[in-house]
Write a protein that holds these residues in place. Structure first.
Motif, short mmCIF file in Angstrom:
data_model
loop_
_atom_site.label_atom_id
_atom_site.label_comp_id
_atom_site.label_asym_id
_atom_site.label_seq_id
_atom_site.Cartn_x
_atom_site.Cartn_y
_atom_site.Cartn_z
N GLY A 103 64.46 39.78 18.83
CA GLY A 103 65.89 40.04 18.61
C GLY A 103 66.14 41.44 18.08
N ILE A 104 65.31 41.88 17.14
CA ILE A 104 65.44 43.24 16.60
C ILE A 104 65.22 44.27 17.70
CG2 ILE A 104 64.43 44.91 15.02
CD1 ILE A 104 63.75 42.57 13.16
N ALA A 105 64.16 44.07 18.49
CA ALA A 105 63.87 45.01 19.57
C ALA A 105 64.99 45.05 20.60
CB ALA A 105 62.55 44.63 20.24
N ALA A 106 65.56 43.88 20.91
CA ALA A 106 66.66 43.84 21.88
C ALA A 106 67.88 44.58 21.36
CB ALA A 106 67.01 42.38 22.19
N GLY A 107 68.18 44.44 20.08
CA GLY A 107 69.32 45.17 19.50
C GLY A 107 69.12 46.66 19.56
N GLY A 108 67.90 47.11 19.24
CA GLY A 108 67.63 48.54 19.32
C GLY A 108 67.70 49.06 20.74
N ALA A 109 67.17 48.30 21.70
CA ALA A 109 67.21 48.72 23.09
C ALA A 109 68.64 48.79 23.61
CB ALA A 109 66.37 47.76 23.94
N TYR A 110 69.45 47.80 23.23
CA TYR A 110 70.85 47.81 23.66
C TYR A 110 71.57 49.05 23.14
CZ TYR A 110 75.83 46.71 23.48
OH TYR A 110 77.19 46.78 23.56
N ALA A 111 71.35 49.37 21.86
CA ALA A 111 72.03 50.53 21.29
C ALA A 111 71.55 51.83 21.93
CB ALA A 111 71.79 50.57 19.77
N ALA A 112 70.27 51.89 22.28
CA ALA A 112 69.74 53.11 22.88
C ALA A 112 70.32 53.36 24.27
CB ALA A 112 68.21 53.03 22.97
N VAL A 113 70.73 52.28 24.95
CA VAL A 113 71.19 52.41 26.33
C VAL A 113 72.71 52.35 26.44
CG1 VAL A 113 71.15 51.34 28.62
CG2 VAL A 113 69.05 51.47 27.26
N ALA A 114 73.32 51.41 25.74
CA ALA A 114 74.73 51.11 25.98
C ALA A 114 75.70 51.72 24.97
CB ALA A 114 74.93 49.59 26.00
N VAL A 115 75.24 52.14 23.81
CA VAL A 115 76.14 52.65 22.78
C VAL A 115 76.33 54.15 22.96
CG1 VAL A 115 76.43 53.04 20.30
CG2 VAL A 115 75.59 50.85 21.14
N ASP A 116 77.58 54.60 22.89
CA ASP A 116 77.89 56.02 22.95
C ASP A 116 77.52 56.64 21.60
OD1 ASP A 116 78.80 58.54 23.44
OD2 ASP A 116 80.92 58.02 23.50
N ARG A 117 76.42 57.35 21.57
CA ARG A 117 75.92 57.88 20.30
C ARG A 117 76.55 59.22 19.93
NH1 ARG A 117 71.43 56.48 23.03
NH2 ARG A 117 70.82 58.67 23.26
N GLY A 118 77.24 59.84 20.86
CA GLY A 118 77.84 61.13 20.56
C GLY A 118 76.75 62.16 20.30
N MET A 119 76.79 62.76 19.12
CA MET A 119 75.83 63.81 18.77
C MET A 119 74.58 63.24 18.10
SD MET A 119 78.47 66.67 17.26
CE MET A 119 77.13 67.80 16.90
N ALA A 120 74.53 61.95 17.90
CA ALA A 120 73.37 61.33 17.23
C ALA A 120 72.23 61.14 18.22
CB ALA A 120 73.77 59.99 16.63
N GLY A 121 71.03 61.28 17.72
CA GLY A 121 69.85 61.09 18.55
C GLY A 121 69.47 59.62 18.65
N PRO A 122 68.47 59.31 19.47
CA PRO A 122 68.07 57.91 19.67
C PRO A 122 67.02 57.42 18.68
CG PRO A 122 66.87 59.30 21.19
CD PRO A 122 67.74 60.22 20.37
N ALA A 123 66.73 58.20 17.64
CA ALA A 123 65.62 57.83 16.75
C ALA A 123 65.83 56.47 16.10
CB ALA A 123 65.44 58.91 15.67
N GLY A 124 67.03 56.21 15.58
CA GLY A 124 67.29 54.95 14.90
C GLY A 124 67.07 53.73 15.78
N PRO A 125 67.72 53.69 16.96
CA PRO A 125 67.48 52.54 17.84
C PRO A 125 66.02 52.38 18.27
CG PRO A 125 69.47 53.71 18.50
CD PRO A 125 68.81 54.54 17.45
N LEU A 126 65.35 53.50 18.53
CA LEU A 126 63.96 53.41 18.97
C LEU A 126 63.06 52.90 17.84
CD1 LEU A 126 63.57 56.63 21.15
CD2 LEU A 126 63.97 54.26 21.88
N LEU A 127 63.38 53.27 16.61
CA LEU A 127 62.62 52.73 15.48
C LEU A 127 62.77 51.21 15.40
CD1 LEU A 127 63.25 55.31 12.61
CD2 LEU A 127 61.08 54.79 13.71
N CYS A 128 63.97 50.72 15.69
CA CYS A 128 64.19 49.27 15.68
C CYS A 128 63.43 48.59 16.83
CB CYS A 128 65.68 48.96 15.78
SG CYS A 128 66.56 49.24 14.23
#
Length: 199
Positions: A103-128
């Motif tokens: 579940g944690i991994a799925a949440g991070g993967a979803y955020a890395a792909v589907a969330v508009d991060r703007g100027m933020a990098g993908p480090a947080g979602p990938l850590l999850c």
């Protein structure tokens, strides 16, 4: 010197190592996921009339997916519970940790792909994602072999089996020099003021 551990000793040592590995995986994975969820995942820029500067709004993983830090905390608590459980209960707990990690991994993967991060990098979602998969591996190991691992405080358990005579006792006789008297006879001798170990 030269003595080899018995089969039971080898199995116990392997079980302790496997238990330690699973615990480290679950604890480390949950901690990494919790850290990742606290990082900035999205930066929103809102234009405002001049001369007001652009409004910058940051959102962490916990802001976007409030259940994600909660799952990471469940992973931490579950890792501690692995020590306190045994047998089937430990295997069931391992299955729960497997689901929590996925579940944690799925949440991070979803955020890395589907969330508009703007100027933020993908480090947080990938850590999850990494932390969740690590928890899942630890949970899978526990679900598959946790029932064979020693329980909490197993090294302090008495080596005597239930019903075995205590050291110094044999066939219902007292230790010392009392061989022919039963325990009740020894107590009778004490009541008369005699020393049951004398003679």
């Amino acid at each position: 010197p030269g003595e080899r551990p018995t089969g039971g000793g080898v199995a116990t040592a392997r079980g302790r190592r496997a238990l330690a590995v699973a615990l480290l995986l679950c604890l480390a994975g949950a901690a990494v996921a919790l850290f990742g969820a606290s990082r900035t995942w999205a930066v929103e820029l809102t234009a405002r009339p001049a001369p007001l500067p652009v409004l910058r709004t940051t959102r962490t993983g916990g802001d976007l997916l409030p259940w994600l830090p909660a799952l990471a905390l469940v992973g931490l608590a579950g890792a501690g519970a692995v020590l306190a459980t045994r047998g089937v209960a430990r295997r069931l707990l391992g299955g729960l940790l497997l689901l929590v990690g996925l579940g944690i991994a799925a949440g991070g993967a979803y955020a890395a792909v589907a969330v508009d991060r703007g100027m933020a990098g993908p480090a947080g979602p990938l850590l999850c994602v990494a932390g969740g998969l690590t928890v899942a591996v630890g949970g899978a190991l526990t679900a598959l072999g946790g029932h064979r691992w020693p329980g909490l405080g197993a090294r302090y358990e008495s080596p005597n089996r239930a019903g075995a005579p205590a050291p110094g006792m044999g066939d219902g006789r007292m230790s010392g020099r009392v061989y022919g008297r039963a325990t009740s006879e020894a107590w009778d001798a004490l009541d008369r003021g005699e020393d049951p170990t004398a003679g």
